[in-house]
Scaffold this motif. Sequence first.
Motif: not given
Length: 196
Positions: A28-34
């Motif tokens: 989840d946290k990685e996906s928010f970087n976009k």
Amino acid sequence: MKLKIYLLDYSLLSLDYLLGSSYLTSLDKESFNKYTVDSVKKEKIVSTILKRKYIGDYYLNEYGKPLSKDKYFNISHSHGYIALVMDTVNIGIDIEKIRDVDSDLMDYISNVEERNYIHDNVSFFEIWTNKEALVKASGTGIRNKPNSIPGLPLNGIVVYNNKNYFNKTIRYDVLIITTSKEDVNDYEIEIIKEVI
């Protein structure tokens, strides 16, 4: 019957605080970087947190509406606020922070009867949230011109796509909140201030 609305004002919560939630995975946290705009990123984070907290697993239909295998739910965002509602029938919710609106937008979304009803920003958002909640309950989103979607009555039965929905509109602090249920029975709304 009371319909519970979980409402969160996340405008003052920091990104670091939100990212520390135990409801978020590392993916989840990685996906928010976009997301490069902080307000959009915060919106996506709080939406994910509430869905994980109250819904668990969910998927998206062909119109992008999130669905669950065992309950109906819907989420709405507006200017630092998020609301989640759940029910046993198709349900939609729309919240809008009351603010100034251009008269051209009022004309674009409303039909003649609705234009006669609209006399200020509050009445505009009553009509707008009715339309949004209705199309969200139907699962289709806005696919037609907004002025063809019924925005009245504010509290009562609305027929849309050959189905009956009961719409309920309230003012809560700086928000107009409308829920739409695929049902013909009236209901009460209970606001639950969410803390994460």
